[in-house]
Design a protein around this motif. Sequence first.
Motif, PDB file in Angstrom:
ATOM      1  N   GLN A  20      -2.929  15.394  -5.068  1.00  0.00           N
ATOM      2  CA  GLN A  20      -1.581  15.854  -5.363  1.00  0.00           C
ATOM      3  C   GLN A  20      -0.746  16.060  -4.098  1.00  0.00           C
ATOM      4  O   GLN A  20       0.490  16.110  -4.155  1.00  0.00           O
ATOM      5  CB  GLN A  20      -1.616  17.148  -6.189  1.00  0.00           C
ATOM      6  N   ASP A  21      -1.394  16.154  -2.934  1.00  0.00           N
ATOM      7  CA  ASP A  21      -0.648  16.381  -1.684  1.00  0.00           C
ATOM      8  C   ASP A  21      -0.503  15.112  -0.842  1.00  0.00           C
ATOM      9  O   ASP A  21       0.176  15.123   0.198  1.00  0.00           O
ATOM     10  CB  ASP A  21      -1.361  17.440  -0.844  1.00  0.00           C
ATOM     11  N   ARG A  22      -1.127  14.050  -1.250  1.00  0.00           N
ATOM     12  CA  ARG A  22      -1.163  12.861  -0.398  1.00  0.00           C
ATOM     13  C   ARG A  22       0.222  12.233  -0.189  1.00  0.00           C
ATOM     14  O   ARG A  22       0.565  11.805   0.922  1.00  0.00           O
ATOM     15  CB  ARG A  22      -2.126  11.839  -0.990  1.00  0.00           C
TER      16      ARG A  22
ATOM     17  N   ASP B 265     -11.008   5.239  -1.436  1.00  0.00           N
ATOM     18  CA  ASP B 265     -11.102   5.519  -2.865  1.00  0.00           C
ATOM     19  C   ASP B 265     -10.310   4.529  -3.716  1.00  0.00           C
ATOM     20  O   ASP B 265     -10.148   4.722  -4.915  1.00  0.00           O
ATOM     21  CB  ASP B 265     -10.639   6.948  -3.157  1.00  0.00           C
ATOM     22  N   GLY B 266      -9.758   3.502  -3.115  1.00  0.00           N
ATOM     23  CA  GLY B 266      -9.017   2.480  -3.854  1.00  0.00           C
ATOM     24  C   GLY B 266      -7.527   2.721  -3.941  1.00  0.00           C
ATOM     25  O   GLY B 266      -6.785   1.861  -4.439  1.00  0.00           O
ATOM     26  N   SER B 267      -7.035   3.872  -3.504  1.00  0.00           N
ATOM     27  CA  SER B 267      -5.584   4.105  -3.461  1.00  0.00           C
ATOM     28  C   SER B 267      -5.011   3.440  -2.210  1.00  0.00           C
ATOM     29  O   SER B 267      -5.745   2.862  -1.402  1.00  0.00           O
ATOM     30  CB  SER B 267      -5.294   5.603  -3.471  1.00  0.00           C
ATOM     31  N   PHE B 268      -3.697   3.567  -2.026  1.00  0.00           N
ATOM     32  CA  PHE B 268      -3.040   2.807  -0.962  1.00  0.00           C
ATOM     33  C   PHE B 268      -2.049   3.698  -0.192  1.00  0.00           C
ATOM     34  O   PHE B 268      -1.375   4.564  -0.780  1.00  0.00           O
ATOM     35  CB  PHE B 268      -2.276   1.616  -1.530  1.00  0.00           C
ATOM     36  N   VAL B 269      -2.005   3.474   1.071  1.00  0.00           N
ATOM     37  CA  VAL B 269      -0.906   3.975   1.912  1.00  0.00           C
ATOM     38  C   VAL B 269       0.046   2.801   2.126  1.00  0.00           C
ATOM     39  O   VAL B 269      -0.326   1.772   2.705  1.00  0.00           O
ATOM     40  CB  VAL B 269      -1.415   4.503   3.263  1.00  0.00           C
TER      41      VAL B 269
ATOM     42  N   LEU C 205       9.931   3.457  10.425  1.00  0.00           N
ATOM     43  CA  LEU C 205       8.666   3.340   9.685  1.00  0.00           C
ATOM     44  C   LEU C 205       8.659   4.372   8.559  1.00  0.00           C
ATOM     45  O   LEU C 205       8.723   5.586   8.798  1.00  0.00           O
ATOM     46  CB  LEU C 205       7.474   3.560  10.611  1.00  0.00           C
ATOM     47  N   ALA C 206       8.590   3.883   7.320  1.00  0.00           N
ATOM     48  CA  ALA C 206       8.506   4.752   6.147  1.00  0.00           C
ATOM     49  C   ALA C 206       7.103   4.641   5.559  1.00  0.00           C
ATOM     50  O   ALA C 206       6.618   3.529   5.311  1.00  0.00           O
ATOM     51  CB  ALA C 206       9.554   4.348   5.114  1.00  0.00           C
ATOM     52  N   LEU C 207       6.432   5.814   5.339  1.00  0.00           N
ATOM     53  CA  LEU C 207       5.066   5.850   4.805  1.00  0.00           C
ATOM     54  C   LEU C 207       5.066   6.532   3.439  1.00  0.00           C
ATOM     55  O   LEU C 207       5.878   7.426   3.169  1.00  0.00           O
ATOM     56  CB  LEU C 207       4.132   6.602   5.763  1.00  0.00           C
ATOM     57  N   ASN C 208       4.143   6.104   2.596  1.00  0.00           N
ATOM     58  CA  ASN C 208       4.007   6.699   1.259  1.00  0.00           C
ATOM     59  C   ASN C 208       2.565   6.485   0.786  1.00  0.00           C
ATOM     60  O   ASN C 208       1.838   5.628   1.315  1.00  0.00           O
ATOM     61  CB  ASN C 208       4.995   6.063   0.281  1.00  0.00           C
ATOM     62  N   TRP C 209       2.180   7.288  -0.196  1.00  0.00           N
ATOM     63  CA  TRP C 209       0.845   7.106  -0.812  1.00  0.00           C
ATOM     64  C   TRP C 209       1.042   6.828  -2.287  1.00  0.00           C
ATOM     65  O   TRP C 209       1.869   7.480  -2.951  1.00  0.00           O
ATOM     66  CB  TRP C 209      -0.007   8.359  -0.630  1.00  0.00           C
ATOM     67  N   VAL C 210       0.321   5.868  -2.804  1.00  0.00           N
ATOM     68  CA  VAL C 210       0.369   5.522  -4.229  1.00  0.00           C
ATOM     69  C   VAL C 210      -1.054   5.219  -4.685  1.00  0.00           C
ATOM     70  O   VAL C 210      -1.875   4.675  -3.925  1.00  0.00           O
ATOM     71  CB  VAL C 210       1.283   4.301  -4.498  1.00  0.00           C
TER      72      VAL C 210
END
Length: 430
Positions: A57-59, A133-137, A71-76
Motif C-alpha cells: 500500500q505504500d509502494r 514479486d512480479g510487480s513493476f516500477v 524522471l518520473a517513477l511509479n509502482w504498479v
Amino acid sequence: MVGRIALVLLAALMLELIGNVALYAWETRELTSSEETARVAQALVAADRAVSAAPRQDRARIANGMSHPGLALNWVPRTVITDFTPSLDRLGEMRARLAAHEAALAGRQLRLTILPSQTRGQRDLVGAMQLADGSFVTFRVTPYLAAPPGVLVSTLMHLGLMALVLVAALLMIRALVRPLRDLANAADQTGRGQAAEIAVAGPHEVRRVATAFSAMQERLLKLVEDHSQSLIAVSHDLRTPIQRLQLRTALLDDPETRESMNADLEEMERFIEATLAFVRDDAEEAPRLIDIATIAITAVDNAADAGADILYSGPDSLSLPGYPIALKRVLANLIGNAARHAQAIEVGLAPRGDGFVLSVDDDGPGIPEDRRAEMLMPFRRLDPAQGGGAGLGLATSHKAVLRMGGTLALETSPMGGLRVIVEAGPPARD
C-alpha cells in the motif's frame, strides 16, 4: 580531364552522403546526456530496493517520492508497457548504457519504449522494471529523443543540402574549367592581334593545348607583324617615286596629259593611305568618355564642306565611353565610301542600352546581299574593272569596329543604296 570530372562527381556524391548522415543524426539526436543516464540508472536501483522493502500500500507513494525533474517513477502491480527493444536499436543502446552505469540492472527485465512527449518536438523514454514479486516500477525520462521534423522542414533541409552540394560541385567544376576559360580569353586576344600570356595549367589535355597554342601564337603574331611591316615599308617606299612622278608631271606641257597623270598619282596616294590605315594598329588607344554625337556631326560637316550632299539625324550630344580616334576613322571611311558611290548620304545616331547605334545610308547602287560578307574583307571591290579605290574602306571600318568591341553590318538602305550599321557598347574592362 575525364579523371578530374569523375573525382568532382565522386566528391559531390560523398558530400551528399555525409550530409544525409548528418541530417539523420540531427533529426534523431538523443537529448539524454551520459550524466542524466547515470542518474536514471541509480534511481532505478534505489527504487528497486526501497519499493521492494515497503508494504504494497505504500509502494506507489514511495516510488513517486523518488521522482526528480526529468524522471518520473511509479509502482504498479501490472503494466501494459511493451518492450520495443528488439525492434529499435536505440533502445538496445539505452539498456546497455543503463547496465553499464549500474551492474545490478544487467540481469533485470526492462521493458523500454518511446512515446511522444508533452513538449512538442520531443519524445520520452518510457520503461518498466519488474520486481521480484512480479510487480513493476515504471519510469518516464523526459525528454529522451528529439522528434523528427515535419515534412516541410525535412524537405527544406534536404533541399538546402542539395543546394550546398550543387554549389560545391559548381565551384570545383569552375576551378577545373578555369584553364580553358583563360585559354579562350588568350585566343580572343590573339585574334585581335595582341600577345596574351598563356598559363600552362590544368588537366593534361588542357596543358598540351595551352603549350601548342602558345607556340602557335608566337609564330602567328610574328607572321602578322612581318607582313604588316613589309606592307608599311612598301607603302612608304612607293611615296618617293610617286613624288618624283608628280614633279615630272608638273613639267609636262600637255594639260590633258598632266591632269590624267595627276589623277592616277592621286589614286595611288589614296591607295597607299588606305593600306596604311588598314594595317595601322590602334589597339593601344585607351577608352575614355567622349561625345559620340559631336564626333558624328563633325564628320558630317567635314564631308559637307568637301561638297557631299549629307545630312545628320540624331541627338546633339551623346556622352559615352569610347575610342575617339577609331570612331573618327570609321566615320571618315564610311562617309568617304558612300560619297564615292552615291549622291545623297544620311548619317543617323541613336542611343541603345549602354551603347549606341550609328548608321550611314546612301542612295547609291548598294551591295548585293550575297556579296556583303565578301565586301568586309580587305582588297575586295564590287566591280574591279571600274577602279575607284583600294577596296579597303569597309574592311578598315570593320576591323576598327571589332577592335572597339562592336559589330558592323551591311543592309539595304531605305534610300535605295547601302546602309552600314555600327553598333557598339561600353568598352570591355581588362
